[in-house]
Scaffold this active site. Structure first.
Site, PDB file in Angstrom:
ATOM      1  N   LYS A 206     -29.539  -9.628  56.590  1.00 54.46           N
ATOM      2  CA  LYS A 206     -30.105  -9.505  55.242  1.00 54.46           C
ATOM      3  C   LYS A 206     -29.723  -8.147  54.643  1.00 54.46           C
ATOM      4  O   LYS A 206     -29.242  -8.062  53.527  1.00 54.46           O
ATOM      5  CB  LYS A 206     -31.630  -9.661  55.332  1.00 54.46           C
ATOM      6  CG  LYS A 206     -32.318  -9.549  53.996  1.00 54.46           C
ATOM      7  CD  LYS A 206     -33.814  -9.799  54.128  1.00 54.46           C
ATOM      8  CE  LYS A 206     -34.508  -9.433  52.827  1.00 54.46           C
ATOM      9  NZ  LYS A 206     -35.954  -9.625  52.889  1.00 54.46           N
ATOM     10  N   GLU A 212     -27.583  -3.312  65.659  1.00 56.17           N
ATOM     11  CA  GLU A 212     -27.111  -4.289  66.633  1.00 56.17           C
ATOM     12  C   GLU A 212     -26.009  -5.162  66.031  1.00 56.17           C
ATOM     13  O   GLU A 212     -24.954  -5.391  66.622  1.00 56.17           O
ATOM     14  CB  GLU A 212     -28.267  -5.210  67.073  1.00 56.17           C
ATOM     15  CG  GLU A 212     -29.341  -4.554  67.914  1.00 56.17           C
ATOM     16  CD  GLU A 212     -30.443  -3.907  67.085  1.00 56.17           C
ATOM     17  OE1 GLU A 212     -30.228  -3.640  65.879  1.00 56.17           O
ATOM     18  OE2 GLU A 212     -31.518  -3.659  67.666  1.00 56.17           O
ATOM     19  N   GLY A 268     -36.716 -12.070  56.419  1.00 56.73           N
ATOM     20  CA  GLY A 268     -35.788 -12.423  57.507  1.00 56.73           C
ATOM     21  C   GLY A 268     -36.298 -13.575  58.361  1.00 56.73           C
ATOM     22  O   GLY A 268     -35.572 -14.520  58.682  1.00 56.73           O
ATOM     23  N   ARG A 269     -37.578 -13.522  58.730  1.00 63.19           N
ATOM     24  CA  ARG A 269     -38.117 -14.546  59.634  1.00 63.19           C
ATOM     25  C   ARG A 269     -38.432 -15.861  58.917  1.00 63.19           C
ATOM     26  O   ARG A 269     -38.884 -16.816  59.537  1.00 63.19           O
ATOM     27  CB  ARG A 269     -39.340 -13.998  60.372  1.00 63.19           C
ATOM     28  CG  ARG A 269     -40.389 -13.382  59.469  1.00 63.19           C
ATOM     29  CD  ARG A 269     -41.374 -12.540  60.266  1.00 63.19           C
ATOM     30  NE  ARG A 269     -42.345 -11.864  59.409  1.00 63.19           N
ATOM     31  CZ  ARG A 269     -42.169 -10.661  58.860  1.00 63.19           C
ATOM     32  NH1 ARG A 269     -41.040 -10.013  59.063  1.00 63.19           N
ATOM     33  NH2 ARG A 269     -43.110 -10.129  58.118  1.00 63.19           N
ATOM     34  N   GLU A 354     -44.332 -10.924  64.068  1.00 65.70           N
ATOM     35  CA  GLU A 354     -43.839  -9.897  63.146  1.00 65.70           C
ATOM     36  C   GLU A 354     -44.612 -10.009  61.822  1.00 65.70           C
ATOM     37  O   GLU A 354     -44.777  -9.036  61.101  1.00 65.70           O
ATOM     38  CB  GLU A 354     -42.328 -10.049  62.912  1.00 65.70           C
ATOM     39  CG  GLU A 354     -41.697  -8.793  62.321  1.00 65.70           C
ATOM     40  CD  GLU A 354     -40.174  -8.830  62.260  1.00 65.70           C
ATOM     41  OE1 GLU A 354     -39.640  -9.596  61.441  1.00 65.70           O
ATOM     42  OE2 GLU A 354     -39.517  -8.103  63.019  1.00 65.70           O
ATOM     43  N   HIS A 385     -44.367 -26.119  86.163  1.00 67.20           N
ATOM     44  CA  HIS A 385     -44.097 -25.637  87.516  1.00 67.20           C
ATOM     45  C   HIS A 385     -44.053 -24.117  87.554  1.00 67.20           C
ATOM     46  O   HIS A 385     -43.544 -23.537  88.521  1.00 67.20           O
ATOM     47  CB  HIS A 385     -42.783 -26.235  88.024  1.00 67.20           C
ATOM     48  CG  HIS A 385     -42.871 -27.731  88.134  1.00 67.20           C
ATOM     49  ND1 HIS A 385     -43.292 -28.369  89.287  1.00 67.20           N
ATOM     50  CD2 HIS A 385     -42.658 -28.702  87.221  1.00 67.20           C
ATOM     51  CE1 HIS A 385     -43.298 -29.681  89.074  1.00 67.20           C
ATOM     52  NE2 HIS A 385     -42.928 -29.912  87.819  1.00 67.20           N
ATOM     53  N   LYS A 510     -36.596   2.264  65.578  1.00 67.53           N
ATOM     54  CA  LYS A 510     -35.173   2.296  65.197  1.00 67.53           C
ATOM     55  C   LYS A 510     -34.758   3.740  64.888  1.00 67.53           C
ATOM     56  O   LYS A 510     -33.708   4.206  65.323  1.00 67.53           O
ATOM     57  CB  LYS A 510     -34.934   1.451  63.933  1.00 67.53           C
ATOM     58  CG  LYS A 510     -35.104  -0.038  64.096  1.00 67.53           C
ATOM     59  CD  LYS A 510     -34.733  -0.706  62.776  1.00 67.53           C
ATOM     60  CE  LYS A 510     -35.224  -2.132  62.690  1.00 67.53           C
ATOM     61  NZ  LYS A 510     -35.056  -2.729  61.376  1.00 67.53           N
TER      62      LYS A 510
HETATM   63  O1  LIG Z   1     -31.125  -9.435  58.799  1.00 68.44           O
HETATM   64  P1  LIG Z   1     -31.224  -7.973  59.114  1.00 68.44           P
HETATM   65  O2  LIG Z   1     -31.356  -7.138  57.900  1.00 68.44           O
HETATM   66  O3  LIG Z   1     -30.051  -7.555  59.968  1.00 68.44           O
HETATM   67  O4  LIG Z   1     -32.537  -7.733  59.949  1.00 68.44           O
HETATM   68  C1  LIG Z   1     -32.747  -8.343  61.191  1.00 68.44           C
HETATM   69  C2  LIG Z   1     -34.177  -8.308  61.613  1.00 68.44           C
HETATM   70  O5  LIG Z   1     -34.630  -6.979  61.721  1.00 68.44           O
HETATM   71  C3  LIG Z   1     -35.978  -6.880  61.282  1.00 68.44           C
HETATM   72  O6  LIG Z   1     -35.973  -6.180  60.089  1.00 68.44           O
HETATM   73  C4  LIG Z   1     -36.871  -6.194  62.262  1.00 68.44           C
HETATM   74  O7  LIG Z   1     -36.239  -5.181  62.937  1.00 68.44           O
HETATM   75  C5  LIG Z   1     -36.413  -8.312  61.091  1.00 68.44           C
HETATM   76  O8  LIG Z   1     -37.460  -8.437  60.207  1.00 68.44           O
HETATM   77  C6  LIG Z   1     -35.150  -8.963  60.671  1.00 68.44           C
HETATM   78  O9  LIG Z   1     -35.214 -10.353  60.804  1.00 68.44           O
END
Ligand SMILES: O=P(O)(O)OC[C@H]1O[C@](O)(CO)[C@@H](O)[C@@H]1O
Length: 548
Positions: A206, A212, A268-269, A354, A385, A510
């Site tokens: 987003k 990452e 995002g979620r 979240e 199990h 972060k």
């Molecule tokens: O889509 P982006 O901006 O890479 O964010 C990834 C995820 O990181 C977050 O901001 C949390 O770290 C989430 O809410 C989001 O889904």
């Protein structure tokens, strides 16, 4: 209402719960033979049985009263019309617009939301058709048969979960993989054995600032160019982006013609039904993706229209409030009896935790109640199990959501004439029954059990669960399930008076990771660390990395 726990409706529920604690599910079912059907409802294609909960009809009306007192209907309507209910970020919350029909109308902050949503869906559809037909090919002319989605959190969990769920609907020979973790093992393991010439990377973020995702995307680009032995021009044929941030996408080196956009009013979620679902569309096709969106819409309409007492997301959410705030439950287990839904609990963890993992109310004051249920789970029968022992005989109350399907997408004879799906589902039904009704000492003794073993074998029962049964696992039923849980988040957040749509709590970690990086690499051993524990850990790390 800010302080919900001071409301008359909260107090009425608290008083009522005392009477519930004096009864149990066996007695409730014995007293009312019609209970099973009375407490079961349909929401779209979902048959939802709430009867194995520690409730009587009066509890349902008290829960609905509480939802009403908290302003759930008003908050739902405000969300759906695009009010800025995400107050800390001053944003609308419009995931429901992502699945609104083309003919509906909604303008928010001067933006024709529906036209924009369908414009992007059309762009995704055209691209999807081109990839699936072989018109769009890799730089060397190979057809695209592998898609690697690089994203994390909402830009990973939704599409990863749905691609798994709809495995049987992938009909164009395209396989989707998902890379999220900054641990290099994730990318390395995923790329191992992939053919660069037929691989398309979707960089899904987003913000397009996520460490990452950008690290993995850069590493994937290097891998691709090394494998193809070509220059940067190949990137356009192997990389597309999904983002709200065109500037950053261009900076990364992806042509914005290959970008699929969405908007700041999509959390995002809550984004799997936006362009973030591109990997899903590529694997199942645009028509089945439309079915997926139609599934969400069915539950959106139900949530908007059904009276609170018969409103599935409202009841699911309010039962969570009941157990969290009045029975002291610490968590909820989500147990899909569908291996294809293996990622559903992980997906729900982000969606719910979240969203509602907050301890400050919208008015900036501390909450006065427990918030944020802890969701966890594994597919049945694997969980049976592993951890079901604790569900059945442990000391904790853990309400469970069982999710199952009548018709399998694939079935195999178990070798004795019984289909394996029936074996799965007999476990599904048995578990909800045994959790609810257990087995008492008299029944166990009557089976001839030696007396010293009787107490060990007693199954206390009275352990509540929701059973969600659908006819089959389809794009539509997956959309319905997601919308059901999305809306229960809003219901609970409203009752607790918190904002389910921001996530400030993930930011500090972060920032701190960035500050610590020079101490990790050894470039500046004093960077970021201020405490003797972290200093010691960093020293040990550097020693083992030969950076002492
Ligand atoms: O889509 P982006 O901006 O890479 O964010 C990834 C995820 O990181 C977050 O901001 C949390 O770290 C989430 O809410 C989001 O889904």
């Amino acid at each position: 209402m800010n302080n919900i726990s001071a409301s008359a409706e909260w107090q009425a529920l608290a008083t009522h719960v005392k009477t519930l604690q004096e009864t149990n599910l066996r007695a409730l079912f014995d007293d009312d033979p019609g209970r099973g059907s009375a407490l079961t409802m349909h929401a779209g294609d979902l048959y939802i049985d709430f009867s194995k909960h520690l409730v009587v009809p009066k509890t349902i009306s008290l829960l609905a009263d509480l939802a009403r007192a908290a302003g759930v209907p008003e908050q739902r309507d405000a969300m759906m019309r695009g009010a800025h209910i995400n107050t800390t970020e001053d944003r609308a919350v419009l995931h429901t617009a992502l699945r609104a029909s083309r003919t509906s109308a909604l303008s928010v902050d001067g933006q024709n939301i529906i036209r924009d949503v369908h414009g992007t869906l059309d762009q995704m559809g055209t691209f999807t058709d081109a990839v699936r037909s072989g018109e769009f090919r890799g730089a060397t002319g190979e057809r695209i048969t592998t898609v690697v989605n690089i994203g994390i959190g909402g830009s990973d969990l939704g599409p990863a979960m749905v691609c798994g769920a709809l495995r049987s609907y992938a009909d164009a020979g395209i396989t989707a993989h998902f890379v999220s973790n900054v641990d290099p093992a994730d990318l390395i393991a995923t790329l191992d054995g992939l053919d660069a010439e037929s691989t398309l990377f979707i960089v899904a973020s987003k913000t397009f600032t996520t460490l990452e995702t950008l690290s993995n995307a850069r590493a994937a680009r290097t891998w691709l160019l090394n494998k193809l032995g070509t220059d940067e021009s190949a990137v356009a044929k192997h990389f597309v982006a999904v983002s709200t941030n065109a500037e950053r996408v261009a900076e990364f080196g992806i042509n914005t013609d290959n970008m699929f956009g969405f908007w700041d009013w999509v959390g995002g979620r809550y984004s799997v039904d936006s362009a973030i679902g591109l990997s899903v569309m590529l694997t199942i096709g645009k028509e089945q993706f439309a079915e997926f969106l139609a599934g969400f819409r069915i539950v959106d309409d139900h949530f908007r229209q059904a009276p609170l007492e018969q409103n599935a997301p409202v009841l699911l959410g309010m039962l969570g409030v009941l157990y969290t705030n009045f029975f002291g439950a610490e968590s909820r287990a989500v147990l899909p009896y569908s291996n294809d839904l293996a990622r559903f609990p992980a997906y729900l963890q982000q969606l719910t935790m979240e969203s509602n993992g907050k301890s400050v109310r919208l008015d900036g004051e501390p909450v006065t109640t427990q918030t944020g249920e802890i969701f966890w789970g594994e597919p049945g029968t694997n969980g049976q199990h592993a951890f079901y022992q604790l569900l059945h005989q442990g000391t904790r109350l853990i309400p469970c959501d069982f999710i199952g399907f009548a018709e399998p997408n694939d079935d195999i004879d178990s070798g004795d004439g019984t289909g394996m799906h029936d074996l799965l589902m007999s476990n599904f039904f048995a578990q909800t029954q045994v959790l609810a009704f257990g087995k008492n000492a008299d029944e166990i003794a009557a089976e001839g059990t030696p007396s010293h073993l009787v107490p060990h074998k007693v199954m206390p029962g009275n352990r509540p669960s929701t059973t969600i049964l659908a006819r089959n696992l389809t794009p539509s039923s997956v959309g319905q399930l997601i919308a059901l849980y999305e809306h229960q988040v809003l219901v609970q957040g409203t009752v607790w008076g918190i904002n389910p749509f921001d996530q400030w709590g993930v930011e500090l970690g972060k920032t701190q990771a960035k500050q610590l990086l020079p101490a990790v690499t050894g470039e500046d051993p004093s960077a970021g660390a201020a405490d003797s524990s972290t200093d010691g850990l960093l020293k040990q790390y550097r020693r083992w990395r030969g950076r002492a």
